[in-house]
Scaffold this motif. Structure first.
Motif, short mmCIF file in Angstrom:
data_model
loop_
_atom_site.label_atom_id
_atom_site.label_comp_id
_atom_site.label_asym_id
_atom_site.label_seq_id
_atom_site.Cartn_x
_atom_site.Cartn_y
_atom_site.Cartn_z
N GLY A 43 39.85 -26.62 38.76
CA GLY A 43 41.10 -26.95 39.32
C GLY A 43 40.75 -28.66 39.90
O GLY A 43 40.34 -29.56 39.27
N ARG A 44 41.17 -28.79 41.20
CA ARG A 44 40.83 -30.03 41.72
C ARG A 44 39.41 -30.24 42.17
O ARG A 44 39.16 -31.36 42.57
CB ARG A 44 41.81 -30.12 43.19
N TRP A 45 38.72 -29.51 42.21
CA TRP A 45 37.19 -29.63 42.52
C TRP A 45 36.24 -29.77 41.40
O TRP A 45 36.27 -29.06 40.26
CB TRP A 45 36.86 -28.30 43.33
N LEU A 46 35.30 -30.54 41.63
CA LEU A 46 34.17 -30.79 40.69
C LEU A 46 33.31 -29.45 41.41
O LEU A 46 32.94 -29.08 42.24
CB LEU A 46 33.24 -32.04 41.10
N ASN A 311 49.18 -40.27 45.38
CA ASN A 311 49.59 -40.44 43.82
C ASN A 311 48.63 -39.99 42.79
O ASN A 311 49.12 -39.21 41.97
CB ASN A 311 49.96 -41.92 43.74
N GLY A 312 47.45 -40.32 43.13
CA GLY A 312 46.49 -39.93 42.10
C GLY A 312 46.09 -38.44 42.25
O GLY A 312 46.09 -37.64 41.23
N LEU A 313 45.59 -37.94 43.55
CA LEU A 313 45.44 -36.55 43.57
C LEU A 313 46.57 -35.62 43.16
O LEU A 313 46.66 -34.52 42.57
CB LEU A 313 45.14 -36.28 44.99
N ASP A 314 47.91 -36.00 43.42
CA ASP A 314 49.14 -35.35 43.16
C ASP A 314 49.23 -35.10 41.35
O ASP A 314 49.72 -34.12 40.98
CB ASP A 314 50.41 -35.70 43.75
N ARG A 315 48.89 -36.34 40.82
CA ARG A 315 49.09 -36.42 39.67
C ARG A 315 47.94 -35.56 38.81
O ARG A 315 48.43 -34.67 37.67
CB ARG A 315 48.91 -37.94 38.87
N ALA A 316 46.93 -35.56 39.48
CA ALA A 316 45.86 -34.66 38.88
C ALA A 316 46.06 -33.24 39.03
O ALA A 316 45.94 -32.41 38.02
CB ALA A 316 44.49 -35.00 39.40
N ALA A 317 46.63 -32.93 40.33
CA ALA A 317 46.90 -31.52 40.41
C ALA A 317 47.96 -30.97 39.51
O ALA A 317 47.98 -29.87 39.03
CB ALA A 317 47.60 -31.22 41.98
N LEU A 318 49.02 -31.90 38.98
CA LEU A 318 49.98 -31.52 38.21
C LEU A 318 49.51 -31.04 37.13
O LEU A 318 49.94 -30.22 36.07
CB LEU A 318 50.97 -32.87 38.11
N ASP A 319 48.55 -31.71 36.43
CA ASP A 319 47.59 -31.30 35.10
C ASP A 319 46.66 -30.58 35.34
O ASP A 319 45.86 -30.25 34.06
CB ASP A 319 47.11 -32.70 34.34
N GLY A 320 46.26 -29.88 36.52
CA GLY A 320 45.31 -29.01 36.75
C GLY A 320 43.82 -29.37 36.46
O GLY A 320 43.00 -28.86 35.90
N THR A 321 43.80 -30.94 36.49
CA THR A 321 42.48 -31.69 36.34
C THR A 321 41.89 -31.99 37.88
O THR A 321 42.45 -31.92 38.82
CB THR A 321 42.55 -32.89 35.57
#
Length: 473
Positions: A43-46, A311-321
């Protein structure tokens, strides 16, 4: 370089108007992580190869003068050691398409080898490289300060470069600059009849095959700050939904597929439009749905309201990246840098700093890319570089040098418990604790030596949560 080379007042004004073989390595003062040679994400974590959550604090390393590789600018072993000693565990390592492919379909493997040697040097110090295809305003023939992209792929259709106020404002003013980007997005044929986008994707595959399977490669940043071309006025204030979804995503998807043909393991980082650096909404999806993908985004939001990070973190979360701030800074304002890194801690974000000496504009030539020129003391701070659990919060008070961390003792990828003895690692800068530090640990046992620059601890049996506080001695 990045858009961060422009003074904030210029950016604010624009927005208002527009609406050889490496030597043997020495022993690093800061030991490399116990794991983490190959990173993935949950998910959001490396995450590393133990399943620990990895946070990166990094710098950008891009040399913009011929021959376009860091060793030519003076970067050497002492600089890698310097970065590790200051807690940096990542580098965004830039290369120039112009140097990789000087003629259509002709590759300079000696140049690629130079970039690889720098990556291997960094790896010896436990520093991950995000290999980055870097450009800023395309090519000098259309107003850039350096030629990241090749002249043979530059098609301005005879339009004038002027008016050209220099990078980065040339993006907003030059007909030649914008027509060149338009032709790139239209996949204009190169002199050999093959489209410039196909050349770009094939170039990336050629580069990636040299890094495939190597440890301490964080991944590939597919293109730095892509510009929408003449469509850019439509991107303010609501972003570029048509450009990012219909033009940019298919292009970066083609590059992702080309890289995946030669490297199945390393993360692929795609970037949104350059306008996102100013805080416009991010519409950029994961171009291929690749499960090993990440969003690389930049934070040069002007003024007090910083929407770039969310903006960036929310967009990444939306795509599960996973989302990583791969550029911010470009200033020596310590208060500004402290405020930004505090904000990143609040969001438990990974980041890579752009140092002001590395700016290259007509008024500011790039300084040598050596250790002290790549960082600023204001961004050196404690952080959890590897957590045997799932982080819940961390914070650093620059006034008191107090650092706190709380995490749940479960894996971020599955929610299952870690095996007994799994180690959490926290970097503690010696400069912040010149007389040593005190540790208050609830739920974990410290297993590192007193005063070590990397604090290591293991969770006690039966504990669900670990809470850590570090203060100066």
């Amino acid at each position: 370089m990045s858009i961060g080379s422009a003074p904030a007042r210029f950016l604010a004004t624009v927005l208002l108007v527009l609406g050889p073989a490496a030597p043997a390595a020495a022993v690093p003062a800061v030991p490399p992580p116990e794991a983490a040679s190959v990173l993935g994400h949950a998910g959001r974590w490396l995450t590393d190869d133990q399943g620990r959550v990895v946070t990166v604090h990094g710098v950008n390393l891009v040399y913009k003068y011929p021959p376009y590789y860091p060793a030519a600018g003076g970067f050497a072993e002492a600089d890698a050691r310097f970065l590790a000693e200051n807690g940096f565990n990542a580098v965004r390592l830039g290369f120039a398409w112009n140097a990789v492919e000087p003629l259509p379909g002709v590759y300079d493997d000696g140049y690629v080898e130079q970039i690889l040697q720098t990556q291997q040097l960094l790896a010896r110090y436990g520093i991950h490289s995000l290999v980055d295809s870097h450009q800023d305003a395309y090519n000098t023939s259309v107003g850039a300060s350096w030629s990241g992209f090749p002249e043979w792929a530059t098609y301005a259709d005879g339009l004038p470069v002027e008016p050209n106020p220099g990078f980065p404002l040339v993006y907003f003013t030059s007909p030649a600059q914008n027509r060149t980007w338009d032709n790139f997005w239209r996949d204009h044929a190169a002199p050999d009849g093959i489209g410039v986008q196909e050349h770009y994707a094939a170039m990336w595959a050629h580069v990636a095959q040299r890094f495939a399977g190597r440890p301490y490669v964080l991944g590939y940043d597919l293109i730095n700050e892509p510009w929408p071309g003449s469509e850019y006025p439509t991107c303010f204030p609501d972003g570029c939904p048509r450009f990012e979804t219909d033009v940019l995503a298919p292009f970066e998807g083609m590059v992702m597929n080309a890289v995946r043909a030669v490297d199945h393991d390393h993360l692929l980082f795609y970037e949104p439009s350059l306008t996102n650096d100013f805080g416009t909404p991010d519409w950029m999806p994961n171009p291929t749905g690749d499960p090993k993908a990440g969003l690389s985004f930049h934070d040069y939001c002007p003024g007090r309201t910083d929407t770039c990070l969310t903006n960036g973190l929310d967009r990444a979360a939306l795509d599960g990246t996973v989302g990583v701030v791969t550029e911010f800074g470009a200033t020596t304002d310590a208060a500004r840098l402290t405020a930004l890194t505090d904000r990143y801690d609040d969001h438990m974000a990974s980041w890579m700093f752009w140092s002001e000496p590395q700016n290259q504009t007509p008024q500011h030539p790039q300084q040598p890319p050596t250790g002290p020129n790549l960082m600023n003391p204001a961004v050196v701070r404690p952080y959890p570089r590897a957590v045997a659990g799932t982080p819940q919060q961390w914070q650093y008070d620059t006034a008191t040098a107090a650092f706190t961390l709380r995490y749940a003792v479960v894996r971020a990828d599955s929610g299952a418990p870690f095996a007994p003895g799994a180690v959490t690692e926290v970097f503690l800068p010696p400069a912040a604790y010149p007389d040593g530090y005190r540790v208050d640990s609830r739920g974990a046992e410290v297993v590192s030596q007193a005063g070590a620059p990397v604090l290591r601890l293991t969770a006690l049996p039966g504990r669900d949560t670990v809470e850590l506080t570090v203060t100066p001695r």
